[in-house]
Write an enzyme that holds these catalytic residues in place. Structure first.
Site, PDB file in Angstrom:
ATOM      1  N   LYS A  61      -3.522  17.747  -3.400  1.00 43.38           N
ATOM      2  CA  LYS A  61      -4.126  16.978  -2.297  1.00 43.38           C
ATOM      3  C   LYS A  61      -3.255  15.753  -1.978  1.00 43.38           C
ATOM      4  O   LYS A  61      -2.377  15.384  -2.779  1.00 43.38           O
ATOM      5  CB  LYS A  61      -5.537  16.553  -2.695  1.00 43.38           C
ATOM      6  CG  LYS A  61      -5.579  15.647  -3.915  1.00 43.38           C
ATOM      7  CD  LYS A  61      -6.993  15.515  -4.473  1.00 43.38           C
ATOM      8  CE  LYS A  61      -7.001  14.584  -5.681  1.00 43.38           C
ATOM      9  NZ  LYS A  61      -8.301  14.584  -6.371  1.00 43.38           N
ATOM     10  N   TYR A  64       8.087 -15.283   2.632  1.00 37.01           N
ATOM     11  CA  TYR A  64       6.869 -15.780   3.275  1.00 37.01           C
ATOM     12  C   TYR A  64       6.027 -16.576   2.295  1.00 37.01           C
ATOM     13  O   TYR A  64       5.831 -16.170   1.150  1.00 37.01           O
ATOM     14  CB  TYR A  64       6.032 -14.605   3.790  1.00 37.01           C
ATOM     15  CG  TYR A  64       6.606 -13.900   4.991  1.00 37.01           C
ATOM     16  CD1 TYR A  64       6.793 -14.570   6.201  1.00 37.01           C
ATOM     17  CD2 TYR A  64       6.953 -12.558   4.913  1.00 37.01           C
ATOM     18  CE1 TYR A  64       7.314 -13.907   7.304  1.00 37.01           C
ATOM     19  CE2 TYR A  64       7.461 -11.882   6.015  1.00 37.01           C
ATOM     20  CZ  TYR A  64       7.643 -12.567   7.207  1.00 37.01           C
ATOM     21  OH  TYR A  64       8.150 -11.918   8.287  1.00 37.01           O
TER      22      TYR A  64
END
Ligand code: PLP
Length: 369
Positions: free
Chosen positions: A35, A266
């Site tokens: 999956k 940042y």
């Protein structure tokens, strides 16, 4: 085109991990769980590589359809079953095996008056409290299955373990005991195909099959272990005889000097405590490097191991390589995989390795080796 950033997928490792699973669960059939794009490794390429499995398991019907369209003919189990009549018809057309975990799915099957007989995996909720019939609901669900207008080809049972990754947790044994109690009450039935007229059962995921011999059942359902990753906290795949199948690697695109006292990135969350050498590597949260990866997380270069410096950006990270001799533009950098277990990176990101490998984004090319 030579790629800067890529997830390199080691097919020999996938095959070796399947062999390791077989050795750990002798006599069991293996339902390879593919999956979520085979946990980020590429659905079709992974399934083709793992053609030696006994079946594949997916979560969504679309994933199963992709397997069939790629010409894969092994049994495919839909772990969540189907949710409407159109999906049921598609599942019949594609010859999928269905998990049945809810009475709404029984109702769909009761409305299936013609056509293909399904192999049905009835899910018993032995304590996870997510999907499945509770033990007290099971007899009624089973009666309804036995009365279906199109009799099932076979009825099998499965359950899912909630805490098998905790090696000394009582809950796994309690879950297995609840399943055994149901099995003990079931008489032989023509829809059962196990020895002695009993149903075929599936219990263990990776942690179940590796850590709990009594919790395997006839079929094991490994996902994570096939990708070479440990389900147990504090251990990495190689500790369990597994090899990492995915290596996420990129390149250094700039190297700069950052004087003592200045910050990087940042928010200015990382400050150079001495004159520092910072390598900028082209991989960021837009690629699946988690933004919560903490400063100090290891990044591997040929010259040695650097430490993440400051916040992960969308397309880049900064890595403190002070003291590593000769990190240059163009050098390879490994984010996780060979030589740098993804389990360690997950620890630095406050998550589990599943999330990291599944989260590699679509813009990252998968390169098969
Ligand atoms: C995803 C899943 C698995 C595989 O689990 P791993 O921990 O990756 O081995 C097995 N069974 C079910 C029902 C699942 O949803």
């Amino acid at each position: 085109m030579s790629r800067i950033l890529r997830a390199s997928i080691d097919r020999a490792a996938l095959r070796a991990n399947l062999a390791a699973v077989r050795a750990a669960a002798p006599g069991c059939k293996v339902m390879a769980v593919v999956k979520a794009n085979a946990y980020g490794h590429g659905l079709v390429a992974t399934a083709t590589t793992l053609a030696g499995a006994d079946a594949f398991a997916v979560a969504r019907i679309e994933e199963g359809v992709l397997l069939r369209e790629a010409g894969i003919n092994l049994p495919v189990v839909l772990l969540e079953g189907v949710f409407n009549g159109a999906q049921l018809a598609e599942a019949a057309h594609r010859d999928f095996e269905l998990v049945v975990h809810d009475s709404s799915q029984l109702a769909l099957l009761e409305g299936w008056g013609r056509g293909r007989r399904f192999t049905l995996w009835v899910k018993v909720d032995t304590g996870m409290n997510r999907l499945g019939f509770r033990p007290e609901e099971f007899p009624r669900a089973f009666e309804r299955l036995c009365a279906l207008p199109v009799p099932p080809r076979e009825i099998r049972l499965l359950t899912h373990l909630a805490r098998a990754d905790e090696r000394d947790c009582e809950m796994t044994s309690a879950q297995v005991a609840r399943l055994r109690a149901i099995l003990d009450q079931l008489g032989p039935h023509p829809a059962f195909a196990g020895p002695g007229g009993r149903p075929v059962v599936s219990i263990g995921n990776s942690a179940g099959l590796l850590g709990w011999p009594q919790a395997r059942g006839d079929w094991v359902r490994p996902g994570l272990a096939l990708y070479g990753v440990s389900p147990f906290p504090g251990q990495v795949g190689t500790d369990l005889g597994l090899s990492a199948a995915m290596t996420l690697e990129s390149s250094v695109i700039a190297v700069r000097r950052v004087p003592r006292g200045e910050t990087v990135g940042y928010g200015g969350t990382w400050r150079a405590e001495r004159d520092a050498a910072i390598a900028i590597v082209a991989a960021g949260y837009g690629d699946g490097v988690p933004r919560h990866l903490a400063s100090g997380a290891p990044v591997l270069f040929a010259a040695g191991t650097g430490a993440l410096a400051g916040r992960v950006s969308m397309d880049m990270i900064a890595v403190d390589v002070t003291g590593l001799s000769g990190v240059r533009v163009g050098d390879r950098a490994t984010l996780w995989g060979r030589g740098l277990p993804v389990e360690r990176i997950a620890d630095h990101a406050g998550t589990i390795p599943y999330e990291l490998i599944c989260g590699v984004s679509q813009r990252v090319p998968l390169e098969l080796r």
